[in-house]
Design a protein around this motif. Structure first.
Motif, short mmCIF file in Angstrom:
data_model
loop_
_atom_site.label_atom_id
_atom_site.label_comp_id
_atom_site.label_asym_id
_atom_site.label_seq_id
_atom_site.Cartn_x
_atom_site.Cartn_y
_atom_site.Cartn_z
N GLY A 1 29.59 40.08 37.09
CA GLY A 1 30.93 40.25 37.33
C GLY A 1 31.16 40.97 38.76
O GLY A 1 32.44 41.12 39.08
N GLY A 2 30.42 41.32 39.23
CA GLY A 2 30.62 41.91 40.69
C GLY A 2 30.96 41.04 41.80
O GLY A 2 31.98 41.25 42.53
N SER A 3 31.11 39.78 41.63
CA SER A 3 31.49 38.70 42.36
C SER A 3 33.09 38.62 42.14
O SER A 3 33.72 38.56 43.04
CB SER A 3 30.95 37.28 41.86
OG SER A 3 29.52 37.19 42.19
N LEU A 4 33.42 38.84 40.93
CA LEU A 4 34.94 38.87 40.53
C LEU A 4 35.72 40.17 41.22
O LEU A 4 36.66 40.09 41.77
CB LEU A 4 35.10 39.04 39.16
CG LEU A 4 34.54 37.83 38.29
CD1 LEU A 4 34.82 38.01 37.04
CD2 LEU A 4 35.09 36.60 38.83
N ILE A 5 34.93 41.28 41.49
CA ILE A 5 35.41 42.54 42.00
C ILE A 5 35.25 42.23 43.64
O ILE A 5 36.40 42.40 44.16
CB ILE A 5 34.32 43.73 41.94
CG1 ILE A 5 34.58 44.19 40.39
CG2 ILE A 5 34.72 44.77 42.71
CD1 ILE A 5 33.34 45.19 39.92
N LEU A 6 34.56 41.43 44.22
CA LEU A 6 34.66 41.01 45.61
C LEU A 6 35.61 40.05 45.70
O LEU A 6 36.66 40.11 46.60
CB LEU A 6 33.29 40.13 46.01
CG LEU A 6 32.01 41.18 46.15
CD1 LEU A 6 30.95 40.17 46.67
CD2 LEU A 6 32.08 42.21 47.34
N GLY A 7 36.04 38.86 44.65
CA GLY A 7 36.94 38.37 44.70
C GLY A 7 38.60 38.99 44.69
O GLY A 7 39.37 38.79 45.59
#
Length: 201
Positions: free
Chosen positions: A68-74
């Motif tokens: 879910g870190g990718s979603l935070i970057l997004g």
């Protein structure tokens, strides 16, 4: 690193002690890594986190995340128009953030390296090591960890597990994803996420 040096308790109950703060972080970083977790929606909506990621992420040599870190970057506007991976239950959210959802364990798009859920973090780490220090170093790390996966079941992706098991897991994680979808709606209204211009790298 975090806003302050106070301990942070992960969603698994592990206490992590930051060694530096956002304010103390150098302007240029080699690797900016964002992990995921069950409470990712709250982090993704935190203005201080978003501003830090937008600033340092736009200048990092490697911009990275797992799960879910990718979603935070997004949420910080850093994935718009880029290929990225996340945990399979959150793949639909990537599109809401302007990213191209890729259902692979590790996705490399220029200086952006993202990984899928949990165990994909091992593959991700080896890819980052190889990029930074060469394949031999990554292979030595793999051997030192004796990372030679031979899972007892062939059910590690929704495609392999089948619809019944995928629906059960999706149902068990729906709260986290529903929270994230609501967060993305609010972020878009505030000009973050897919609606925000990506800083030039």
């Amino acid at each position: 690193m975090w806003k302050d040096l106070g301990p942070i308790t992960s969603d698994a109950g592990v206490r992590v002690h930051p060694t530096t703060t956002f304010a103390q972080c150098p302007g240029e970083v080699d690797v900016l890594f964002v992990p995921g977790g069950r409470d990712q929606a709250a982090t993704a909506e935190d203005e201080e986190v978003l501003e830090f990621l937008e600033d340092r992420g736009g200048r990092a040599r490697y911009l990275t995340a797992v799960c879910g870190g990718s979603l935070i970057l997004g949420a910080a506007g850093l994935l718009r128009g880029r290929r990225a991976a996340t945990h399979w239950t959150g793949r639909d959210v990537l599109g809401l953030l302007g990213a191209e959802n890729v259902s692979e364990r590790v996705v490399v798009d220029g200086n952006l390296i993202t990984g899928g859920g949990v165990t994909a973090g091992l593959d991700f780490g080896l890819v980052v090591l190889a990029r930074m220090f060469g394949e031999d170093v990554a292979k030595m790390a793999q051997l030192a960890m004796e990372y030679d996966p031979q899972p007892p079941f062939d059910a590690g992706s929704p495609e392999k597990a089948g619809p019944r098991l995928a629906d059960l897991v999706r149902g068990a994680t729906s709260g986290t994803n529903d929270d994230m979808i609501r967060a993305v709606t609010r972020l878009t209204e505030r000009g973050w996420g897919g609606a925000r211009k990506v800083p030039t790298t």
